[in-house]
Design a protein around this motif. Structure first.
Motif, mmCIF file in Angstrom:
data_model
loop_
_atom_site.group_PDB
_atom_site.id
_atom_site.type_symbol
_atom_site.label_atom_id
_atom_site.label_comp_id
_atom_site.label_asym_id
_atom_site.label_seq_id
_atom_site.Cartn_x
_atom_site.Cartn_y
_atom_site.Cartn_z
ATOM 1 N N ASN A 150 0.851 -1.191 0.000
ATOM 2 C CA ASN A 150 0.000 0.000 0.000
ATOM 3 C C ASN A 150 0.885 1.238 0.000
ATOM 4 O OD1 ASN A 150 -2.907 -1.083 0.985
ATOM 5 N ND2 ASN A 150 -1.296 -2.220 2.003
ATOM 6 N N LEU A 151 0.791 2.077 -1.033
ATOM 7 C CA LEU A 151 1.547 3.322 -1.037
ATOM 8 C C LEU A 151 0.747 4.336 -0.216
ATOM 9 C CD1 LEU A 151 3.561 4.826 -3.895
ATOM 10 C CD2 LEU A 151 2.208 6.305 -2.406
ATOM 11 N N VAL A 152 1.309 4.750 0.932
ATOM 12 C CA VAL A 152 0.578 5.628 1.849
ATOM 13 C C VAL A 152 1.166 7.031 1.937
ATOM 14 C CG1 VAL A 152 -0.351 3.713 3.219
ATOM 15 C CG2 VAL A 152 1.848 4.750 3.864
ATOM 16 N N TYR A 153 2.319 7.246 1.259
ATOM 17 C CA TYR A 153 2.941 8.571 1.248
ATOM 18 C C TYR A 153 3.831 8.674 0.022
ATOM 19 C CZ TYR A 153 6.092 12.422 2.366
ATOM 20 O OH TYR A 153 6.818 13.586 2.307
ATOM 21 N N ALA A 154 3.809 9.843 -0.620
ATOM 22 C CA ALA A 154 4.683 10.087 -1.770
ATOM 23 C C ALA A 154 5.178 11.526 -1.741
ATOM 24 C CB ALA A 154 3.930 9.827 -3.075
ATOM 25 N N HIS A 155 6.453 11.701 -2.118
ATOM 26 C CA HIS A 155 7.016 13.048 -2.268
ATOM 27 C C HIS A 155 7.971 13.041 -3.458
ATOM 28 C CE1 HIS A 155 8.496 17.021 -1.461
ATOM 29 N NE2 HIS A 155 9.715 16.550 -1.535
ATOM 30 N N ASP A 156 7.605 13.797 -4.497
ATOM 31 C CA ASP A 156 8.412 13.914 -5.705
ATOM 32 C C ASP A 156 9.541 14.908 -5.461
ATOM 33 O OD1 ASP A 156 9.325 14.026 -8.355
ATOM 34 O OD2 ASP A 156 7.859 15.563 -8.883
ATOM 35 N N LYS A 157 10.781 14.449 -5.524
ATOM 36 C CA LYS A 157 11.925 15.324 -5.231
ATOM 37 C C LYS A 157 12.138 16.396 -6.288
ATOM 38 C CE LYS A 157 15.683 12.827 -7.435
ATOM 39 N NZ LYS A 157 16.577 13.677 -8.134
ATOM 40 N N GLU A 158 11.591 16.196 -7.484
ATOM 41 C CA GLU A 158 11.762 17.161 -8.568
ATOM 42 C C GLU A 158 10.928 18.423 -8.354
ATOM 43 O OE1 GLU A 158 13.982 16.716 -11.162
ATOM 44 O OE2 GLU A 158 14.576 14.951 -10.013
ATOM 45 N N GLY A 159 9.983 18.375 -7.435
ATOM 46 C CA GLY A 159 9.174 19.548 -7.133
ATOM 47 C C GLY A 159 7.943 19.723 -8.008
ATOM 48 N N TRP A 160 7.635 18.753 -8.847
ATOM 49 C CA TRP A 160 6.434 18.842 -9.687
ATOM 50 C C TRP A 160 5.170 18.547 -8.884
ATOM 51 C CZ3 TRP A 160 7.032 21.146 -14.146
ATOM 52 C CH2 TRP A 160 8.267 21.100 -14.767
ATOM 53 N N GLY A 161 5.318 17.867 -7.765
ATOM 54 C CA GLY A 161 4.160 17.575 -6.928
ATOM 55 C C GLY A 161 3.473 16.268 -7.238
ATOM 56 N N ASP A 162 3.985 15.531 -8.229
ATOM 57 C CA ASP A 162 3.416 14.222 -8.520
ATOM 58 C C ASP A 162 4.394 13.419 -9.374
ATOM 59 O OD1 ASP A 162 3.010 15.796 -10.897
ATOM 60 O OD2 ASP A 162 1.601 14.265 -11.572
ATOM 61 N N ASP A 163 4.140 12.135 -9.441
ATOM 62 C CA ASP A 163 4.891 11.227 -10.310
ATOM 63 C C ASP A 163 4.022 9.985 -10.471
ATOM 64 O OD1 ASP A 163 6.884 9.950 -11.832
ATOM 65 O OD2 ASP A 163 8.495 10.591 -10.497
ATOM 66 N N ASN A 164 4.474 9.079 -11.288
ATOM 67 C CA ASN A 164 3.805 7.790 -11.449
ATOM 68 C C ASN A 164 4.703 6.739 -10.823
ATOM 69 O OD1 ASN A 164 1.678 8.901 -13.002
ATOM 70 N ND2 ASN A 164 2.996 8.929 -14.778
ATOM 71 N N TYR A 165 4.124 5.900 -9.975
ATOM 72 C CA TYR A 165 4.901 4.914 -9.225
ATOM 73 C C TYR A 165 4.424 3.495 -9.519
ATOM 74 C CZ TYR A 165 6.193 9.092 -6.642
ATOM 75 O OH TYR A 165 6.649 10.341 -6.314
ATOM 76 N N ALA A 166 5.387 2.580 -9.586
ATOM 77 C CA ALA A 166 5.070 1.165 -9.814
ATOM 78 C C ALA A 166 5.818 0.309 -8.796
ATOM 79 C CB ALA A 166 5.464 0.741 -11.223
ATOM 80 N N GLY A 167 5.135 -0.715 -8.306
ATOM 81 C CA GLY A 167 5.779 -1.695 -7.441
ATOM 82 C C GLY A 167 6.514 -2.713 -8.302
ATOM 83 N N ARG A 168 7.663 -3.169 -7.804
ATOM 84 C CA ARG A 168 8.441 -4.172 -8.530
ATOM 85 C C ARG A 168 8.866 -5.244 -7.541
ATOM 86 N NH1 ARG A 168 12.778 -2.771 -12.105
ATOM 87 N NH2 ARG A 168 11.686 -4.164 -13.521
ATOM 88 N N LEU A 169 8.702 -6.497 -7.929
ATOM 89 C CA LEU A 169 9.023 -7.638 -7.070
ATOM 90 C C LEU A 169 10.222 -8.399 -7.633
ATOM 91 C CD1 LEU A 169 5.422 -9.044 -6.446
ATOM 92 C CD2 LEU A 169 6.703 -7.374 -5.083
ATOM 93 N N TRP A 170 11.065 -8.873 -6.732
ATOM 94 C CA TRP A 170 12.232 -9.668 -7.101
ATOM 95 C C TRP A 170 11.822 -11.134 -7.221
ATOM 96 C CZ3 TRP A 170 16.689 -9.547 -9.290
ATOM 97 C CH2 TRP A 170 17.608 -10.574 -9.111
ATOM 98 N N HIS A 171 12.103 -11.723 -8.372
ATOM 99 C CA HIS A 171 11.848 -13.144 -8.597
ATOM 100 C C HIS A 171 13.178 -13.864 -8.447
ATOM 101 C CE1 HIS A 171 7.658 -12.837 -9.924
ATOM 102 N NE2 HIS A 171 8.028 -11.642 -10.348
ATOM 103 N N SER A 172 13.412 -14.394 -7.253
ATOM 104 C CA SER A 172 14.708 -15.019 -6.963
ATOM 105 C C SER A 172 14.948 -16.270 -7.795
ATOM 106 C CB SER A 172 14.833 -15.335 -5.472
ATOM 107 O OG SER A 172 13.762 -16.157 -5.051
ATOM 108 N N SER A 173 13.895 -16.985 -8.159
ATOM 109 C CA SER A 173 14.080 -18.215 -8.945
ATOM 110 C C SER A 173 14.628 -17.904 -10.340
ATOM 111 C CB SER A 173 12.766 -18.994 -9.067
ATOM 112 O OG SER A 173 11.797 -18.200 -9.722
#
Length: 136
Positions: free
Chosen positions: A61-84
């Protein structure tokens, strides 16, 4: 009269025992854990964490976001590691547009039904280095 008092005391003691035992039966699952991450570049890897194995939360669950570029928003994606297979994979939700701010659990779900112990990261579509908090 003493018999009525004794019966009342036993009934109260039995009820108190049930109340005390009920929480311990569900104590195996802990409340959700929140981790602060720095995002990676698009399809990249920023800081990483492991999905809690003892949490009652099944999703990221993304419960907080802060774009360092100062635009006030971004698009975020979760990524999972597949160890196999030894690779990172973007979750099926893809990139979610999110304004800077705090959000309740279950509003933005970068990844769903994540197994405990799975390594994860969050990627930014426009530029990495943003700060996000993931409750899991």
């Amino acid at each position: 009269m003493n018999r009525a008092i004794l019966a009342s005391a036993l009934a109260l003691a039995s009820a108190a025992t049930c109340v005390v035992l009920a929480p311990s039966a569900s104590a195996a699952a802990q409340s959700c854990v929140t981790t602060t991450l720095t995002t990676g570049e698009r399809e990249g890897v920023g800081s990483t964490a492991y999905k809690s194995s003892t949490s009652s939360c099944r999703d990221l669950n993304l419960v907080y976001a802060h774009d360092k570029e100062g635009w006030g928003d971004d698009n975020y994606a979760g990524r999972l590691w597949h160890s196999s297979g030894g690779y990172w994979q973007t979750c099926s939700a893809g990139y979610i547009g999110i304004f800077d701010g705090s959000y309740p659990v279950d509003k933005y779900l970068p990844c769903t039904d994540v197994a405990g112990g799975t390594k994860f990261t969050i990627a930014s579509y426009w530029a990495g280095g943003d700060t996000v908090k993931i409750t899991h």
